[in-house]
Design a protein around this motif. Structure first.
Motif, PDB file in Angstrom:
ATOM      1  N   THR A   6       0.840  -1.192   0.000  1.00 16.43           N
ATOM      2  CA  THR A   6       0.000   0.000   0.000  1.00 16.43           C
ATOM      3  C   THR A   6       0.875   1.242   0.000  1.00 16.43           C
ATOM      4  O   THR A   6       1.752   1.387   0.862  1.00 16.43           O
ATOM      5  CB  THR A   6      -0.904   0.031   1.250  1.00 16.43           C
ATOM      6  OG1 THR A   6      -1.636  -1.193   1.356  1.00 16.43           O
ATOM      7  CG2 THR A   6      -1.876   1.205   1.180  1.00 16.43           C
ATOM      8  N   ILE A   7       0.652   2.127  -0.948  1.00 17.59           N
ATOM      9  CA  ILE A   7       1.352   3.410  -0.950  1.00 17.59           C
ATOM     10  C   ILE A   7       0.618   4.359  -0.010  1.00 17.59           C
ATOM     11  O   ILE A   7      -0.597   4.548  -0.128  1.00 17.59           O
ATOM     12  CB  ILE A   7       1.412   4.010  -2.356  1.00 17.59           C
ATOM     13  CG1 ILE A   7       2.182   3.076  -3.311  1.00 17.59           C
ATOM     14  CG2 ILE A   7       2.068   5.396  -2.330  1.00 17.59           C
ATOM     15  CD1 ILE A   7       2.132   3.514  -4.760  1.00 17.59           C
ATOM     16  N   LEU A   8       1.366   4.931   0.927  1.00 17.48           N
ATOM     17  CA  LEU A   8       0.831   5.947   1.838  1.00 17.48           C
ATOM     18  C   LEU A   8       1.339   7.295   1.362  1.00 17.48           C
ATOM     19  O   LEU A   8       2.553   7.524   1.320  1.00 17.48           O
ATOM     20  CB  LEU A   8       1.297   5.672   3.268  1.00 17.48           C
ATOM     21  CG  LEU A   8       1.052   4.264   3.815  1.00 17.48           C
ATOM     22  CD1 LEU A   8       1.561   4.168   5.249  1.00 17.48           C
ATOM     23  CD2 LEU A   8      -0.411   3.874   3.723  1.00 17.48           C
ATOM     24  N   ARG A   9       0.423   8.173   0.972  1.00 17.30           N
ATOM     25  CA  ARG A   9       0.798   9.469   0.385  1.00 17.30           C
ATOM     26  C   ARG A   9       0.136  10.602   1.162  1.00 17.30           C
ATOM     27  O   ARG A   9      -1.049  10.516   1.495  1.00 17.30           O
ATOM     28  CB  ARG A   9       0.370   9.506  -1.073  1.00 17.30           C
ATOM     29  CG  ARG A   9       0.659  10.825  -1.792  1.00 17.30           C
ATOM     30  CD  ARG A   9       0.167  10.793  -3.214  1.00 17.30           C
ATOM     31  NE  ARG A   9       0.918   9.829  -4.025  1.00 17.30           N
ATOM     32  CZ  ARG A   9       0.547   9.428  -5.245  1.00 17.30           C
ATOM     33  NH1 ARG A   9      -0.576   9.909  -5.782  1.00 17.30           N
ATOM     34  NH2 ARG A   9       1.284   8.563  -5.908  1.00 17.30           N
ATOM     35  N   GLN A  10       0.898  11.660   1.413  1.00 12.90           N
ATOM     36  CA  GLN A  10       0.357  12.822   2.120  1.00 12.90           C
ATOM     37  C   GLN A  10       0.734  14.113   1.394  1.00 12.90           C
ATOM     38  O   GLN A  10       1.914  14.452   1.307  1.00 12.90           O
ATOM     39  CB  GLN A  10       0.897  12.884   3.549  1.00 12.90           C
ATOM     40  CG  GLN A  10       0.415  14.084   4.348  1.00 12.90           C
ATOM     41  CD  GLN A  10      -1.100  14.135   4.463  1.00 12.90           C
ATOM     42  OE1 GLN A  10      -1.702  13.170   4.941  1.00 12.90           O
ATOM     43  NE2 GLN A  10      -1.719  15.221   4.024  1.00 12.90           N
ATOM     44  N   PRO A  11      -0.251  14.844   0.834  1.00 10.10           N
ATOM     45  CA  PRO A  11       0.047  16.162   0.278  1.00 10.10           C
ATOM     46  C   PRO A  11       0.567  17.078   1.378  1.00 10.10           C
ATOM     47  O   PRO A  11       0.072  17.068   2.514  1.00 10.10           O
ATOM     48  CB  PRO A  11      -1.311  16.643  -0.246  1.00 10.10           C
ATOM     49  CG  PRO A  11      -2.096  15.378  -0.478  1.00 10.10           C
ATOM     50  CD  PRO A  11      -1.658  14.454   0.622  1.00 10.10           C
ATOM     51  N   VAL A  12       1.581  17.876   1.051  1.00  6.44           N
ATOM     52  CA  VAL A  12       2.225  18.723   2.059  1.00  6.44           C
ATOM     53  C   VAL A  12       2.496  20.123   1.501  1.00  6.44           C
ATOM     54  O   VAL A  12       2.463  20.351   0.290  1.00  6.44           O
ATOM     55  CB  VAL A  12       3.561  18.105   2.545  1.00  6.44           C
ATOM     56  CG1 VAL A  12       3.313  16.781   3.262  1.00  6.44           C
ATOM     57  CG2 VAL A  12       4.539  17.911   1.383  1.00  6.44           C
ATOM     58  N   ARG A  13       2.791  21.039   2.413  1.00 13.19           N
ATOM     59  CA  ARG A  13       3.255  22.391   2.088  1.00 13.19           C
ATOM     60  C   ARG A  13       4.217  22.830   3.196  1.00 13.19           C
ATOM     61  O   ARG A  13       4.315  22.183   4.238  1.00 13.19           O
ATOM     62  CB  ARG A  13       2.075  23.370   1.997  1.00 13.19           C
ATOM     63  CG  ARG A  13       1.256  23.477   3.264  1.00 13.19           C
ATOM     64  CD  ARG A  13       0.150  24.506   3.147  1.00 13.19           C
ATOM     65  NE  ARG A  13      -0.730  24.518   4.298  1.00 13.19           N
ATOM     66  CZ  ARG A  13      -0.473  25.122   5.451  1.00 13.19           C
ATOM     67  NH1 ARG A  13       0.673  25.790   5.600  1.00 13.19           N
ATOM     68  NH2 ARG A  13      -1.320  25.092   6.448  1.00 13.19           N
ATOM     69  N   SER A  14       4.890  23.930   2.962  1.00 14.46           N
ATOM     70  CA  SER A  14       5.781  24.454   3.981  1.00 14.46           C
ATOM     71  C   SER A  14       4.993  24.851   5.215  1.00 14.46           C
ATOM     72  O   SER A  14       3.909  25.442   5.123  1.00 14.46           O
ATOM     73  CB  SER A  14       6.542  25.680   3.456  1.00 14.46           C
ATOM     74  OG  SER A  14       7.381  25.292   2.374  1.00 14.46           O
ATOM     75  N   ALA A  15       5.524  24.522   6.377  1.00 13.53           N
ATOM     76  CA  ALA A  15       4.830  24.840   7.634  1.00 13.53           C
ATOM     77  C   ALA A  15       4.859  26.336   7.886  1.00 13.53           C
ATOM     78  O   ALA A  15       5.790  27.025   7.510  1.00 13.53           O
ATOM     79  CB  ALA A  15       5.498  24.089   8.771  1.00 13.53           C
TER      80      ALA A  15
END
Length: 206
Positions: free
Chosen positions: A197-206
């Motif tokens: 299973t691929i676990l993917r999380q969209p992110v941005r700079s904190a």
């Protein structure tokens, strides 16, 4: 006839490492999508969603090949998972999960084609309420962090904890979209310990 396969066309997105998190740029994709809520192991809505998605996906595949001369491999099932508190994922509080189940589509599949396919499937599956809510969804996640999880879905918690509480803060990143999973294995035919299973999380700079 060339056969489109999203896993081969975007190999870098569908074959991540199982040991290290990787930052990837995910382009715009279109999906068949159905929304729902609750434990996927026990929810009737979840079972209806999967039946509707696969029924429409295969109907589109055959229609595309017949009318357009364009064939494609049915993409793996994917899911967007969300909750007011991300801790419910690491705690596996499944009744609190909202989800959108997805199957990626080639860019030549149109809303009219999806509507026609839904109508065809509905004639055979009149008792499936998910068909009324199935839609074509455009998703542009952009920068994401992902990793390949090998094992039971219920064993994802340590990896997600490491992502949420170590990798993201250590790299100055934060959440920028729903938790995304891509199911490369068929759970009906694969032992839980070998599920991929691929676990993917969209992110941005904190």
């Amino acid at each position: 006839m060339d056969t489109y396969d999203v896993k081969k066309r975007h190999k870098e997105l569908y074959s991540p490492s199982s040991t290290e998190f990787a930052v990837v740029d995910v382009p715009e994709f279109r999906y068949l999508a159905v929304d729902g809520r609750g434990d996927p192991n026990t929810s009737a809505a979840y079972a209806h969603a999967l039946e509707a998605l696969y029924g429409v996906a295969y109907t589109l595949k055959f229609a595309s090949k017949k009318t357009l001369g364009r064939d494609f491999v049915i993409a793996p099932l994917e899911g967007l998972w969300r909750a007011d508190d991300p801790a419910v994922f690491t705690a596996r509080l499944k009744d609190s999960w909202d989800w959108t189940m997805l199957i990626s589509q080639p860019d030549w599949i149109t809303e009219d084609m999806v509507d026609a396919a839904v109508g065809t499937v509905a004639k055979k599956k009149k008792d499936n309420p998910a068909l009324a809510n199935l839609r074509l969804l455009t998703l542009n996640e952009g920068t994401c962090v992902q990793i390949l999880h090998i094992g039971s879905y219920d064993d994802e918690a340590p990896t997600l904890h490491r992502l949420h509480h170590h990798y993201l803060p250590e790299h100055g990143l934060t959440f920028n979209g729903d938790h995304h999973e891509i199911y490369l294995s068929d759970p009906r035919r694969t032992a839980p310990a070998k599920l991929r299973t691929i676990l993917r999380q969209p992110v941005r700079s904190a």
